[in-house]
Every structure is written in structure tokens, then in C-alpha cells.
Design an enzyme around this catalytic site. Structure first.
Site, short mmCIF file in Angstrom:
data_model
loop_
_atom_site.label_atom_id
_atom_site.label_comp_id
_atom_site.label_asym_id
_atom_site.label_seq_id
_atom_site.Cartn_x
_atom_site.Cartn_y
_atom_site.Cartn_z
N GLY A 1 0.93 -1.22 0.11
CA GLY A 1 0.08 -0.13 0.05
C GLY A 1 0.88 1.45 0.04
N ARG B 1 1.10 -5.61 -5.14
CA ARG B 1 1.05 -6.51 -4.16
C ARG B 1 1.45 -7.96 -4.47
NH1 ARG B 1 -0.76 -4.24 0.63
NH2 ARG B 1 -2.10 -2.69 0.51
N ASP C 1 5.38 -7.87 5.66
CA ASP C 1 5.50 -8.82 4.51
C ASP C 1 6.67 -8.90 3.68
OD1 ASP C 1 3.52 -10.67 5.56
OD2 ASP C 1 1.98 -9.83 4.16
N LYS D 1 8.14 0.40 5.55
CA LYS D 1 7.19 1.44 5.04
C LYS D 1 5.56 1.01 5.38
CE LYS D 1 4.52 -0.08 2.64
NZ LYS D 1 3.45 -0.79 1.78
N THR D 2 4.81 1.78 5.87
CA THR D 2 3.51 1.33 6.16
C THR D 2 2.67 2.29 6.76
OG1 THR D 2 1.51 -0.13 6.64
CG2 THR D 2 3.53 -0.39 7.92
N ASP E 1 0.20 1.90 8.45
CA ASP E 1 -0.29 1.10 9.62
C ASP E 1 0.49 1.14 10.82
OD1 ASP E 1 -2.25 0.48 7.63
OD2 ASP E 1 -2.02 -1.56 7.81
P1 FBP Z 1 0.53 -2.02 3.65
O1 FBP Z 1 0.49 -2.84 4.87
O2 FBP Z 1 0.92 -2.59 2.28
O3 FBP Z 1 1.31 -0.57 3.88
O4 FBP Z 1 -0.91 -1.24 3.22
C1 FBP Z 1 -1.82 -0.78 4.37
C2 FBP Z 1 -2.88 -0.16 4.10
O5 FBP Z 1 -3.13 0.81 3.58
C3 FBP Z 1 -4.19 -0.85 4.95
O6 FBP Z 1 -4.29 0.26 5.92
C4 FBP Z 1 -5.36 -1.25 4.23
O7 FBP Z 1 -6.05 -2.08 4.87
C5 FBP Z 1 -4.88 -1.37 2.92
O8 FBP Z 1 -3.57 -1.09 2.72
C6 FBP Z 1 -5.54 -1.59 1.90
O9 FBP Z 1 -4.92 -1.68 0.51
P2 FBP Z 1 -5.70 -1.87 -0.87
O10 FBP Z 1 -5.98 -0.37 -1.08
O11 FBP Z 1 -4.37 -2.40 -1.69
O12 FBP Z 1 -7.07 -2.55 -0.63
#
Ligand code: FBP
Length: 551
Positions: A81, A145, A176, A202-203, A205
Site C-alpha cells: 500500500g 502487492r 510481509d 514502510k506502512t 499502519d
Molecule cells: P500496507 O500494509 O501494504 O502498507 O498497506 C496498508 C493499507 O493501507 C491498509 O491500511 C489497508 O487495509 C490496505 O492497505 C488497503 O490496501 P488496498 O488499497 O490495496 O486494498
């Protein structure tokens, strides 16, 4: 060329700052090796799986003199993300590599890990890098992803690198992606490929953190954007005095985002999934607690408030967690019969009558729309799409039902009217705050210094980051150090431990100490929009979470 705004122009000129050691020594800073390290748990199992990269020493950079190096080619990917600051990681890496040797080249692999596997790349130039400095988004090379995890994929990555003469890859991703970076590093050492792998945390979250990685980038900016929006909604709620706002906040699993936003804005309630799991709260208990807050305020004519809900909540409620598992099983076993039904109501009834009695009890009281989402929205593997369930609407509707029931006997009718929101994409690509702009640039620059030092299987790290930047410590942490074994999809696998909210930690304890007062009163705090230019107390504050965890 699209027109750029005055702020974009001013931000493009912003020069991110570096930790002192890198500002003074550039990527020529020397890697000072610490003691050999161990994984956070399951040492023997991890050692066996990573024979060449286990036990590496942690690295701190210390002064070093410039040396002439032969030109290298490196590759970079953005994985998962979007998170504010990704472009600055690439800019820092690029500037560091160019400072080492002007002939060095950086290839951006397109669309995340699949770009590396399928060999789709873009040679990054001064012009490209300059047009993305301090911008949000991942659009310079885009993200994806695809999981880099099979030996066949690793082989393809190695071939891609050999084809371009690439000897170092930087993987910018979450837990991951960095787990996969760790496995790839071991694979490439095992193959004697001469290709280094460096990770960057990175994230938005905020769940990739530990003793050595104090925060993942993007959390600072994203939570500041959400907090601004929540503050605006609070003002509106306090002005109109007629709505309860239920705001779901991104964070697939951990509740760090919701918690940070609560500390910034002081809502009437903030659910923390980790607490729900620890105290084994049922959905009914959660709804009853929230109803209690609404009723108590309604009796004082305070018919408004704000409730923050973490995106991952539904999976932390014990009976819903097992309900979802049973639903996944049930639908897999009865797929043909289920798919033959065209009507959603019939699908819901089909499921309801086949659930075990305990799960029927959990399923029945759910609002019709949520039942439909639970049985209707499936991912390509046939599983419930948990992240698409509108928990904010579910809670609002269930509270409304409670109030309706209470009003049957209430002498003075209680008022309750709700508005629901989901904040996630609004913040993921915001222009990075000064903190993230500096942090990301520093992480990228640190990665270039780790490449120069010939290291592989490390995550670039900047520590002491709750302090002013001249006190930040740049270094590298062995990826194996963050690993443990976890049971996933039926087998034990090595993974970087995800950081959930620590209920004993200061951020949660601060919420716990204040939430009763926030529930009863109007103690809203308005953080306002991110400020990029101005006094440090307005522009350079770290998140409350980081400050509370490290002061
Ligand atoms: P990452 O863990 O890859 O950083 O993504 C976080 C996130 O923003 C989450 O908060 C959210 O649930 C998810 O990505 C949504 O991803 P997508 O837009 O690919 O459905």
C-alpha cells in the site's frame, strides 16, 4: 507537463535533512559493527532457515572518508500500500548512490515486486527524481502487492538483475515485503549471486516497528491528515449538535492509526481492536458500551459525538472471528449450491440455517447490510472480504436499534442520528510531513550507505527519531533479527513479527486514562492541517505515539 500548485513548487525546493553522521560524511560513513544478533524468537529455527544471514551484527554509521568506488547499478521497488514519503526514500537512495560515484545508476522496477520478476524497469534520472522530491504517492514507479516468495520468483529476480548488471536491490515495504526481502537475501547469498538486498520500513499502519525500527514511514503523515479531518468533523459535530460521527480508519490489522488519531483529537470513544481481543469483548458488549456513552450524553442533551473505529476491528471480535472462519469453510464446502442462488436474501438464509448454533447467534443480530456483505463479497479464494465490511455502519445501526428499544420506556425520548465515514485513501498519498520527508530521505540515503558497505539482509534504520534530526542515529538492522516463526495458512513460516498496539504501552495507557472524560465532555482537540513551513512546534512535531513511546 501538468500545472503545479504553489505549494508543490515550494515543496519541490525543500531540502530534506539528514542525520548528522550522513550530513557530514555522506554515504562514505563507515559501518561500525555491533555484537552478533539473534532473532526475536525461535532462534534455532530461524538460524536453520537463514544460515548465511542469521546473527549478523547491527550497524551504526560512524565517520568515514570518501573513497573512490567503481560504478554500480542498483534497483528499487515500492511494495504494498502507498505511504507518504516513498518518493523521498528513492530520492535519498539516488542522491547517496550518485554521491558515491556519479556513474552509479538506479533502476526503478515498475508496479512493485512483479516489476522485478517480469523485468519492467525505468532508469531513474535527475529529471525524474527532481520532479518527485517531497511528493506523496508512489506514482514515480508505482507499487503492487505481488508476493515475492517462491524459489521460481527468486530465480527470475536474479536473472533480471544479472541482465542489467544490478548488484543491489532496495525493497521498500511493510512486514510481509521485508520478510520476503530477508528470504530473497538468503537465497541470493546461497546462489553466490553477488546481489545485495536492503529493506526499508514502510506502512501507514505503523505495525512494522520494534526496538530498532521506531516507526514505519508514512504513519506520521497519514495520521496527521486523518486527525485534521477528524478535528474538522468534531467542529461540525459541536456546531450542529445533532450527529454522531462513526469514523473507520485504515489499518488492516493493528489499531495504531485509530489510537494516534484519538490521542490527537480526543473523541468520545475510540475502539482499540487489541483491547477487544484481550478482554474478549463480544460485539454486543462493544455496542452496549457505546450505547451507554450515547445515552448518558443524550440525557444531558449532548446529542453528538465522534467514535473512532479501527479497520481491523471485526477480525478481533472473538465470535465474529470464528464466525468468519466457519463462513469461509461453509461456503467452500457448499459452493455450487450457494452460487446457484441468485438472490442475496436467499444466500443469507442459506448460510444462516447451516451455521452452528453459536454462530447463528452471532450472525442473526447483525444488520441486514452487514449480513449481505459477509456472504456476498468474496475474494478470489472465496473468503469473506473482511476489509470491505462497513463496521462503522454496523455499529451505528446496532446502537440505533438499542436506542429504539430504550425509547419504548424512556420518558423523554433519546435522540440519535449518525453519519458514517471511512478515512484511508485520503491520507495514504498526502505530501509527506517534514518528519516523513526527512525520515524517508534519510532511510534511502542510509540504504545507499549500506550498499556502499557491501551489506545484505539489512533494513535501513534511523533511531532516536522522536528527537531533533541532528540527534538521529543512522544504521542497519539485520532482517533476521526481527523474525519469528508463525503458523500461517496451515504451516510454520518465518515472518517479521507484526507490532500490534501494546496495551501496557504509554499511548494506550494515555487513552485509557482519559477516555472517560472525553466520553462525557467536549474536549475536542483540533490539530489542523499539516504545516510544512513555519515554527518547529507547528511543523516538526512527531506523532504522539512516537513521543510517548520514546520519551
Ligand atoms: P500496507 O500494509 O501494504 O502498507 O498497506 C496498508 C493499507 O493501507 C491498509 O491500511 C489497508 O487495509 C490496505 O492497505 C488497503 O490496501 P488496498 O488499497 O490495496 O486494498
Amino acid at each position: 507537463m501538468p500545472e503545479i500548485s504553489p505549494l508543490q513548487k515550494a515543496r519541490a525546493a525543500y531540502q530534506p535533512r539528514l542525520p548528522k553522521i550522513l550530513a557530514e560524511n555522506g554515504p562514505f560513513a563507515q559501518a561500525k559493527l555491533g555484537e552478533p544478533t539473534h532473532s526475536v524468537a525461535d532462534q534455532e529455527a530461524i538460524r536453520k532457515l537463514f544460515p548465511d544471514t542469521y546473527g549478523l551484527p547491527a550497524i551504526d554509521f560512524v565517520p568515514g572518508a570518501p573513497v573512490a568506488t567503481s560504478p554500480i547499478r542498483a534497483g528499487v521497488i515500492l511494495s504494498g500500500g502507498q505511504a507518504p514519503g516513498g518518493h523521498n526514500v528513492i530520492a535519498g537512495l539516488y542522491d547517496g548512490l550518485k554521491k558515491l560515484n556519479g556513474e552509479n545508476q538506479l533502476f526503478g522496477f515498475l508496479g512493485g515486486p512483479s516489476g522485478l520478476i517480469e523485468d519492467k524497469s525505468l532508469l531513474l534520472t535527475d529529471e525524474i527524481i527532481d520532479s518527485y522530491r517531497n511528493t506523496g504517492g508512489f506514482d514515480m514507479i508505482c507499487s503492487g502487492r505481488t508476493k515475492l516468495e517462491t524459489e521460481e520468483q527468486f530465480q527470475k529476480v536474479m536473472e533480471t538483475c544479472k541482465r542489467h548488471g544490478i548488484t543491489a536491490i532496495v525493497i521498500i515495504g511493510g512486514d510481509d515485503s521485508n520478510t520476503n526481502a530477508c528470504t530473497l537475501a538468503q537465497y541470493l547469498v546461497g546462489q553466490k549471486a553477488g546481489i545485495q538486498v536492503i529493506g526499508c520500513p514502510k506502512t501507514i499502519d505503523g505495525d512494522l516497528k520494534n526496538k530498532w525500527i521506531e516507526v514505519s514511514f508514512g504513519f506520521d503523515t497519514a495520521t496527521k491528515v486523518y486527525s485534521e479531518l477528524i478535528g474538522n468533523i468534531m467542529r461540525d459535530a459541536n456546531s450542529a449538535r445533532k450527529y454522531w460521527h462513526f469514523i473507520k480508519l485504515m489499518g488492516r490489522s493493528a489499531s495504531h492509526i485509530a489510537l494516534e488519531c484519538a490521542l490527537q483529537t480526543h473523541p468520545q470513544a475510540c475502539i482499540v481492536s487489541e483491547e477487544v481481543a484481550a478482554k474478549k469483548y463480544s460485539l454486543k458488549q462493544i455496542v452496549d458500551q457505546l450505547t451507554g456513552i450515547v445515552v448518558e450524553r443524550a440525557r444531558r442533551s449532548l446529542n453528538f459525538g465522534v467514535v473512532l473505529i479501527p479497520e481491523g476491528l471485526i477480525e478481533f471480535i472473538p465470535e465474529i472471528q470464528t464466525l468468519i472462519a466457519e463462513l469461509n469453510d461453509l461456503l467452500a464446502k457448499n459452493q455450487a449450491a450457494f452460487d446457484a442462488l441468485t438472490d442475496l436474501e436467499a444466500k443469507v438464509a442459506f448460510v444462516e440455517e447451516r451455521l452452528t448454533p453459536a454462530h447463528q447467534e452471532a450472525f442473526r443480530p447483525l444488520p441486514a447490510a452487514i449480513k449481505a456483505q459477509l456472504v456476498g463479497d468474496r475474494d478470489p479464494h472465496g473468503n469473506v472480504q473482511v476489509s470491505k465490511i462497513e463496521t462503522e455502519k454496523m455499529l451505528a445501526e446496532m446502537i440505533e436499534a438499542n436506542i429504539r428499544a430504550l425509547n419504548a420506556t424512556e420518558p423523554k425520548k433519546l435522540k440519535f442520528s449518525s453519519q458514517c465515514h471511512f478515512f484511508g485513501y485520503e491520507g495514504r498519498c498526502a505530501a509527506p510531513s517534514n518528519f516523513d520527508a526527512n525520515y524517508c530521505y534519510s532511510l534511502g540515503y542510509t540504504a545507499s550507505a549500506l550498499i556502499a558497505a557491501g551489506k545484505t539482509g539489512y533494513m535501513a534504520s534511523c533511531r532516536n527519531i522522536s528527537q531533533p534530526i541532528d540527534q538521529w542515529v543512522a544504521g542497519g538492522i539485520p532482517l533476521t533479527m526481527m523474525m519469528n516463526m508463525e503458523h500461517r495458512h496451515g504451516k510454520d513460516v518465518p515472518v517479521i513479527k507484526k507490532a500490534l498496539v501494546d496495551l501496557e504501552g504509554k499511548p494506550f495507557q494515555t487513552l485509557a486514562a482519559n477516555r472517560e472524560a472525553w466520553a462525557k465532555g467536549v474536549e475536542f482537540r483540533y490539530p489542523g492541517p499539516i504545516q510544512y513551513f513555519g515554527p518547529a512546534e507547528v511543523c516538526d512535531q512527531p506523532t504522539q505515539t512516537l513521543a510517548l513511546e520514546h520519551l
